[in-house]
Enzyme design. Structure first.
Site, PDB file in Angstrom:
ATOM      1  CE  LYS A 130      18.421  21.164  70.433  1.00 49.17           C
ATOM      2  NZ  LYS A 130      18.352  19.717  70.124  1.00 49.17           N
ATOM      3  CG  HIS A 171      20.061  24.381  70.835  1.00 49.77           C
ATOM      4  ND1 HIS A 171      20.832  23.346  71.316  1.00 49.77           N
ATOM      5  CD2 HIS A 171      20.342  24.469  69.500  1.00 49.77           C
ATOM      6  CE1 HIS A 171      21.545  22.832  70.328  1.00 49.77           C
ATOM      7  NE2 HIS A 171      21.269  23.497  69.218  1.00 49.77           N
ATOM      8  CB  CYS A 221      24.419  21.799  68.462  1.00 50.20           C
ATOM      9  SG  CYS A 221      24.537  23.590  68.346  1.00 50.20           S
ATOM     10  CD  GLU A 233      16.104  16.655  63.286  1.00 50.83           C
ATOM     11  OE1 GLU A 233      16.330  15.675  64.012  1.00 50.83           O
ATOM     12  OE2 GLU A 233      16.026  17.829  63.733  1.00 50.83           O
ATOM     13  CG  PHE A 285      26.758  26.322  64.504  1.00 53.06           C
ATOM     14  CD1 PHE A 285      25.489  26.059  64.036  1.00 53.06           C
ATOM     15  CD2 PHE A 285      27.002  27.562  65.070  1.00 53.06           C
ATOM     16  CE1 PHE A 285      24.481  27.003  64.114  1.00 53.06           C
ATOM     17  CE2 PHE A 285      26.003  28.530  65.166  1.00 53.06           C
ATOM     18  CZ  PHE A 285      24.744  28.243  64.688  1.00 53.06           C
ATOM     19  CG  HIS A 306      19.466  18.846  66.366  1.00 54.58           C
ATOM     20  ND1 HIS A 306      20.249  18.861  67.507  1.00 54.58           N
ATOM     21  CD2 HIS A 306      19.830  19.951  65.656  1.00 54.58           C
ATOM     22  CE1 HIS A 306      21.041  19.913  67.486  1.00 54.58           C
ATOM     23  NE2 HIS A 306      20.803  20.599  66.385  1.00 54.58           N
TER      24      HIS A 306
END
Length: 407
Positions: free
Chosen positions: A331, A336, A161, A312, A395, A301
């Site tokens: 998002k 995403h 990502c 985060e 990931f 993110h």
């Protein structure tokens, strides 16, 4: 520090629309694009953020469309827009000085799923001879280079990502090294397919709000339950400021700092202490010769997953040192887009600087009390400062932080 790097072109293909002129107004509404998708019927998750009204033949031409996987079609479409926006012409540029660095997480899985089904159901002789060149993960960058006659370094980046943001950082370094005068960089992804949705659902990553898809993606909200899978592409044209000025180009923003790190912690879960994410941001700040006090806005993110948003938020809260720095996550509107997300969000950061507006985060009805950040909600907010931080985490614990400033 190396040469100053400019963003001179932007191209987008998102679930908000094809092109910047269609995507940006939808982002400013703060309304999710998620919907129920017929092709996902019968799966545990039946919703996604799909690029609307995308006609491959119209976008890339009928002769090329059938030879390109969906994610490559997105990349070529966004890149053409970015090159035009930058005032560049592939017929006239020195192609050996034009590089391509493209992030991607899954390659051509639309093609792979179709051809694998053909292999199982109809036999090996019925598999398309184009199956491999349509599905290999380097082909988005390769086809983009072919389409635009960019003969410089041609690289594919895969950091899940964070791929799109990582590619932008690598592209910046190519410019600073002198390996290219122009870099086409960003990310593309088209993993909104039954197999991928099933896999992400089994991993527990996706929202299960099948009955209310438009309310499913809710970054930093107290009731978030997972992300909504999206798709699309974001491409930036990067040049050194000196090169851009030499040809009289407009400069939308400067890419002032980049930071890349790894958690070395877990294949899917973020480090709860946020050490790797913090290090990426600090590296970007050092690269830009800035402190955290210089950050005026964060394009986060913000996936809408319980663990990621919490981790985060802790990192950003510590970085902002109690200041009310406006934070948004695209998002909420776009879902995403995985390997494309960081590039789309980098483009969003540049557009916020260009338009002096911060898009609101969709579906935030009650900010998680543990988040303790100034989340932009409801309506766009005026951006009065000059510096935007964009964060991306993948990931595998791969982290990227980009800092953009007004030109």
């Amino acid at each position: 520090m190396g040469a100053a790097v400019a963003v001179t072109g932007i191209g987008l293909v998102t679930s908000a629309g094809v092109g910047v002129s269609r995507s940006w107004p939808v982002l400013l509404t703060g309304v999710s694009t998620a919907a129920s998708l017929a092709e996902l019927a019968g799966l545990p998750v039946t919703l996604g953020c799909q690029v609307p009204r995308f006609d491959p033949a119209e976008a890339v031409g009928p002769r090329r469309a059938w030879r390109l996987d969906r994610h490559v079609q997105f990349a070529v479409t966004a890149a053409r827009e970015a090159v035009t926006d930058a005032g560049l012409d592939p017929d006239g540029w020195a192609g050996d000085r034009v590089a391509v660095v493209l992030g991607n997480g899954g390659g051509g899985t639309t093609t792979w799923e179709r051809e694998h089904a053909t292999f199982l159901n109809a036999g090996a002789d019925k598999v398309s001879p184009l199956a491999l060149p349509m599905s290999l993960p380097n082909m988005a960058a390769a086809q983009l280079g072919i389409d635009l006659r960019a003969r410089g370094p041609n690289l594919s980046v895969a950091t899940a990502c964070a791929s799109g943001a990582t590619a932008i950082a690598v592209g910046r370094d190519l410019l600073r090294s002198g390996a290219a005068d122009v870099v086409l960089t960003g990310g593309t992804e088209a993993l909104l397919t039954p197999y991928n949705v099933a896999a992400f659902a089994r991993a527990g990553a996706l929202s299960r709000r099948n009955d209310r898809p438009a309310a499913a993606s809710r970054p930093f909200d107290a009731e978030r339950d997972g992300f909504v899978l999206g798709e699309g592409a974001g491409i930036l044209v990067l040049e050194t400021v000196a090169h851009a000025r030499s040809r009289g180009a407009h400069v939308w923003a400067r890419l002032a700092g980049c930071g890349l790190t790894s958690d070395a912690f877990h294949v899917t879960a973020p480090d709860p202490d946020g050490a790797g994410a913090t290090a990426a941001i600090r590296t970007a700040l050092d690269d830009a010769a800035m402190s955290a006090l210089d950050i005026d806005h964060v394009n986060a993110h913000g996936t809408s997953t319980p663990l990621n948003d919490a981790a985060e938020a802790r990192v950003l809260r510590d970085m902002t040192q109690g200041r009310a720095v406006p934070v948004t996550s695209l998002k909420g509107v776009l879902g995403h887009a995985l390997g494309a997300a960081g590039a789309i969000e980098a483009a969003g950061a540049v557009l916020s600087l260009r338009e002096s507006l911060i898009p609101p985060t969709a579906n935030v009805t009650r900010v998680d009390p543990a988040v303790d950040l100034d989340i932009v909600t409801g309506v766009p907010r005026v951006l009065t400062g000059d510096t935007v931080l964009s964060t991306s985490f993948g990931f595998g614990g791969q982290n990227a932080a980009l800092i953009f400033t007004r030109p």
